[in-house]
Design a protein around this motif. Structure first.
Motif, mmCIF file in Angstrom:
data_model
loop_
_atom_site.group_PDB
_atom_site.id
_atom_site.type_symbol
_atom_site.label_atom_id
_atom_site.label_comp_id
_atom_site.label_asym_id
_atom_site.label_seq_id
_atom_site.Cartn_x
_atom_site.Cartn_y
_atom_site.Cartn_z
ATOM 1 N N ARG A 7 0.836 -1.209 0.000
ATOM 2 C CA ARG A 7 0.000 0.000 0.000
ATOM 3 C C ARG A 7 0.866 1.253 0.000
ATOM 4 N NH1 ARG A 7 -5.189 2.459 0.977
ATOM 5 N NH2 ARG A 7 -4.715 4.561 0.315
ATOM 6 N N LYS A 8 1.930 1.229 0.785
ATOM 7 C CA LYS A 8 2.824 2.385 0.835
ATOM 8 C C LYS A 8 3.451 2.627 -0.545
ATOM 9 C CE LYS A 8 6.530 4.528 3.359
ATOM 10 N NZ LYS A 8 7.452 4.518 4.443
ATOM 11 N N ALA A 9 3.854 1.559 -1.216
ATOM 12 C CA ALA A 9 4.444 1.677 -2.552
ATOM 13 C C ALA A 9 3.415 2.184 -3.563
ATOM 14 C CB ALA A 9 5.033 0.339 -2.996
ATOM 15 N N ILE A 10 2.165 1.731 -3.438
ATOM 16 C CA ILE A 10 1.091 2.205 -4.315
ATOM 17 C C ILE A 10 0.857 3.691 -4.082
ATOM 18 C CG2 ILE A 10 -1.407 2.085 -4.739
ATOM 19 C CD1 ILE A 10 -1.166 -0.987 -4.252
ATOM 20 N N ASP A 11 0.784 4.095 -2.821
ATOM 21 C CA ASP A 11 0.587 5.514 -2.497
ATOM 22 C C ASP A 11 1.734 6.366 -3.026
ATOM 23 O OD1 ASP A 11 -1.889 5.197 -1.301
ATOM 24 O OD2 ASP A 11 -1.071 5.047 0.730
ATOM 25 N N THR A 12 2.956 5.869 -2.892
ATOM 26 C CA THR A 12 4.118 6.594 -3.401
ATOM 27 C C THR A 12 4.008 6.780 -4.912
ATOM 28 O OG1 THR A 12 5.524 5.793 -1.612
ATOM 29 C CG2 THR A 12 6.644 6.550 -3.603
ATOM 30 N N ALA A 13 3.612 5.718 -5.615
ATOM 31 C CA ALA A 13 3.455 5.809 -7.069
ATOM 32 C C ALA A 13 2.354 6.807 -7.428
ATOM 33 C CB ALA A 13 3.154 4.432 -7.653
ATOM 34 N N LEU A 52 -8.452 1.327 -11.009
ATOM 35 C CA LEU A 52 -9.836 1.210 -10.515
ATOM 36 C C LEU A 52 -10.429 -0.154 -10.875
ATOM 37 C CD1 LEU A 52 -11.181 4.788 -11.342
ATOM 38 C CD2 LEU A 52 -10.765 3.818 -9.059
ATOM 39 N N GLY A 53 -10.201 -0.609 -12.099
ATOM 40 C CA GLY A 53 -10.696 -1.922 -12.511
ATOM 41 C C GLY A 53 -10.087 -3.044 -11.690
ATOM 42 N N SER A 54 -8.802 -2.924 -11.395
ATOM 43 C CA SER A 54 -8.131 -3.933 -10.566
ATOM 44 C C SER A 54 -8.698 -3.952 -9.153
ATOM 45 C CB SER A 54 -6.621 -3.663 -10.523
ATOM 46 O OG SER A 54 -6.054 -3.806 -11.802
ATOM 47 N N SER A 55 -9.063 -2.775 -8.656
ATOM 48 C CA SER A 55 -9.636 -2.719 -7.302
ATOM 49 C C SER A 55 -11.002 -3.408 -7.262
ATOM 50 C CB SER A 55 -9.737 -1.276 -6.799
ATOM 51 O OG SER A 55 -10.791 -0.576 -7.433
ATOM 52 N N ILE A 56 -11.728 -3.355 -8.367
ATOM 53 C CA ILE A 56 -13.019 -4.050 -8.443
ATOM 54 C C ILE A 56 -12.800 -5.556 -8.460
ATOM 55 C CG2 ILE A 56 -15.028 -4.472 -9.930
ATOM 56 C CD1 ILE A 56 -14.763 -1.446 -10.756
ATOM 57 N N LYS A 117 -9.862 9.236 -6.614
ATOM 58 C CA LYS A 117 -10.793 8.101 -6.634
ATOM 59 C C LYS A 117 -10.051 6.782 -6.390
ATOM 60 C CE LYS A 117 -14.705 6.479 -9.367
ATOM 61 N NZ LYS A 117 -15.496 6.676 -10.588
ATOM 62 N N CYS A 118 -8.865 6.623 -6.996
ATOM 63 C CA CYS A 118 -8.064 5.413 -6.785
ATOM 64 C C CYS A 118 -7.687 5.266 -5.310
ATOM 65 C CB CYS A 118 -6.798 5.443 -7.633
ATOM 66 S SG CYS A 118 -7.072 5.130 -9.384
ATOM 67 N N LYS A 119 -7.243 6.356 -4.706
ATOM 68 C CA LYS A 119 -6.847 6.302 -3.288
ATOM 69 C C LYS A 119 -8.042 5.953 -2.406
ATOM 70 C CE LYS A 119 -2.663 8.978 -3.114
ATOM 71 N NZ LYS A 119 -1.862 9.808 -2.229
ATOM 72 N N SER A 120 -9.183 6.502 -2.741
ATOM 73 C CA SER A 120 -10.397 6.206 -1.978
ATOM 74 C C SER A 120 -10.775 4.725 -2.099
ATOM 75 C CB SER A 120 -11.540 7.097 -2.473
ATOM 76 O OG SER A 120 -12.736 6.772 -1.821
ATOM 77 N N ARG A 121 -10.706 4.185 -3.316
ATOM 78 C CA ARG A 121 -11.005 2.759 -3.526
ATOM 79 C C ARG A 121 -10.034 1.885 -2.741
ATOM 80 N NH1 ARG A 121 -14.737 -0.187 -4.448
ATOM 81 N NH2 ARG A 121 -13.540 -1.666 -5.641
ATOM 82 N N LEU A 122 -8.758 2.278 -2.733
ATOM 83 C CA LEU A 122 -7.761 1.512 -1.983
ATOM 84 C C LEU A 122 -8.071 1.534 -0.488
ATOM 85 C CD1 LEU A 122 -4.630 2.609 -3.993
ATOM 86 C CD2 LEU A 122 -5.534 0.286 -3.830
ATOM 87 N N LYS A 126 -8.377 -2.259 0.891
ATOM 88 C CA LYS A 126 -7.192 -2.746 1.601
ATOM 89 C C LYS A 126 -7.542 -3.526 2.877
ATOM 90 C CE LYS A 126 -3.184 -1.470 4.228
ATOM 91 N NZ LYS A 126 -3.441 -1.112 5.596
ATOM 92 N N PRO A 127 -8.458 -3.044 3.721
ATOM 93 C CA PRO A 127 -8.769 -3.800 4.944
ATOM 94 C C PRO A 127 -9.363 -5.188 4.686
ATOM 95 C CG PRO A 127 -9.673 -1.571 5.057
ATOM 96 C CD PRO A 127 -9.186 -1.781 3.659
#
Length: 173
Positions: A7-13, A52-56, A117-122, A126-127
């Protein structure tokens, strides 16, 4: 796999994508690079829509809302999960997959909103990952059947991969 580390690496990206938006001149954002390829706008559209699609897909796995299967990742999928990156050669997206993707020349404000929107979906998904079944899998068109953890890792790999593409666009423009 360490979920917090991913998650930290995703946020950094995502933060890197956001910071780079401010350095790209507005008139260059939608410009197609010399020699062809995607514009900045198209890279942002692709990577953020794919995230976003991957999060779905990830969320479907966490809710066990997938067709039962014993299949797993393809060879490429196993390679990427093991190495944490795309192969060291440039791989072009197959035409059949490209035809399904709706890559647009979005504007910078759309890109900013998609990052949010991506950060919100994550934050939402994530939990759910920790308790997700490793056998609940959803199909990725190239990587095969991925479980929730693998989808999460793929998001990080994919985001980092396209940061390199932004650099290639910058050099061409």
């Amino acid at each position: 796999m360490n979920i917090a580390k991913e998650r930290k690496a995703i946020d950094t990206a995502l933060d890197n994508y956001r910071a780079q938006l401010d350095t790209i001149p507005d008139d260059k954002f939608t410009e197609t690079p010399r020699g062809g390829g995607w514009s900045y706008a198209e890279v942002y559209s692709h990577i953020l829509q794919a995230t976003l699609g991957s999060s779905i897909a990830l969320e479907r796995c966490t809710h066990n809302n997938c067709e039962p299967t014993k299949k797993g990742p393809t060879f490429l999928g196993r390679f990427m999960m093991f190495t944490g990156s795309f192969p060291p050669v440039r791989v072009k997206m197959p035409k059949a997959i490209a035809a399904k993707m709706d890559v647009k020349k979005i504007n910078k404000e759309d890109a900013r909103n998609l990052i949010i929107k991506c950060k919100s979906r994550l934050d939402t998904v994530k939990p759910l990952i920790k308790e997700a079944s490793l056998t609940s899998r959803y199909k990725h068109p190239r990587l095969g059947m991925l479980n929730a953890r693998q989808w999460f890792k793929f998001m990080r790999i994919h985001l980092q991969h396209h940061l390199k593409q932004l650099e290639r666009v910058r050099k061409k423009i």
